[in-house]
Design an enzyme around this catalytic site. Structure first.
Site, short mmCIF file in Angstrom:
data_model
loop_
_atom_site.label_atom_id
_atom_site.label_comp_id
_atom_site.label_asym_id
_atom_site.label_seq_id
_atom_site.Cartn_x
_atom_site.Cartn_y
_atom_site.Cartn_z
N THR A 38 51.84 -29.34 -1.09
CA THR A 38 51.17 -28.77 0.09
C THR A 38 50.33 -27.53 -0.21
O THR A 38 49.84 -26.88 0.72
CB THR A 38 52.22 -28.42 1.16
N GLU A 39 50.15 -27.20 -1.48
CA GLU A 39 49.52 -25.93 -1.84
C GLU A 39 48.15 -25.71 -1.22
O GLU A 39 47.82 -24.59 -0.81
CB GLU A 39 49.42 -25.83 -3.38
N VAL A 40 47.31 -26.75 -1.15
CA VAL A 40 45.94 -26.55 -0.67
C VAL A 40 45.90 -26.10 0.79
O VAL A 40 44.91 -25.50 1.23
CB VAL A 40 45.08 -27.84 -0.82
#
Length: 258
Positions: free
Chosen positions: A134-136
């Protein structure tokens, strides 16, 4: 202070357990350090042939914890390089470990927690488990784990998962060929133990080690160069305005308008 990582050995199986249930086993520098130390210890433990990675509580790992994310905003570039190298060391320790590592995922495996599961050799999960890089969504990049993911799933799937940051189910993870087994929560302990015991009793330890090395080094010969680049990307992105905006919004529980 209670140990963040637990270690026990039974029937030649070492179980390494994330033990931060009150924080959903979120990653911080101390947990990353302790995990690395436990895996190195297991690799040198003559009583151990196979390793199981699991977690206490309802989550496998929810990614980076809030205090850690706050600290990242204050870090210098050099400090972020060191921090990224520590995560790289954990992942490569598991990846190159001369013993087989089985992940037992129950609950959420998100961001860094999903990366942690990804690098294991065999992955079991319960139907209720969820995954996501989920980093983006918070202005970050899944730099280090991307070096491993693209060797596990095809490029089309890797791009979809990393670019959208979507969460997905264990069944979807199985269809993507990211994980090996989906097993009911009532049966997963037994299933993982039986699988580990079959490896212990049915395969040469030396052959397991060499086969793992053969697979990893022939499918990912440029891994070290990719990881060095990923560490620099990690540190550079942490200085970006999008990262600062994303982390601030995440910490304040505000909707981010990109």
């Amino acid at each position: 202070m209670e140990n963040l990582v637990l270690y026990r050995v039974e029937e030649r199986i070492a179980t390494i357990t994330l033990n931060r249930p009150e924080k959903r086993n979120a990653l911080n520098p101390q947990l990353i350090l302790e995990l690395t130390e436990k895996f190195i210890h297991a690799s040198e433990d003559d009583a151990v042939k196979v390793i199981v990675l699991n977690a206490n509580g309802g989550s496998f790992s929810a990614g980076a914890d809030l205090e850690y994310l706050q600290q990242l905003q204050q870090n210098t570039f050099e400090e972020n390089v060191i921090d990224s190298n520590n995560l790289k060391k954990l992942f490569t320790t598991i990846y190159y470990l001369p013993k087989i590592v089985i992940a037992q995922v129950e609950g959420h495996a998100i961001a860094g927690g999903c990366g942690l599961a990804t690098i294991c050799d065999i992955i079991f999960a319960t139907p209720e488990s969820s995954f996501g890089y989920t980093e983006v969504k918070i202005g970050f990049v899944p730099a280090i784990v991307s070096c491993f993911l693209k060797q596990k799933v095809n490029e089309t799937i890797a791009k979809e998962l990393l670019l959208t940051g979507k969460t997905f189910t264990a069944q979807e993870a199985l269809e993507y060929k990211l994980i090996n087994y989906v097993t009911n929560s009532a049966e997963i302990n037994r299933s993982v133990k039986e699988f580990a015991l079959r490896l212990c009793g049915g395969s040469s330890g030396n052959s397991l080690m060499i086969t793992k090395q053969l697979i990893n080094q022939t499918t990912n010969p440029l891994l070290e160069k990719s990881l060095e680049f990923a560490v620099q990307i990690n540190a550079r992105v942490r200085e970006s305005e999008d990262f600062k905006k994303g982390i601030a919004s995440f910490l304040n529980k505000e909707k981010i308008n990109w």
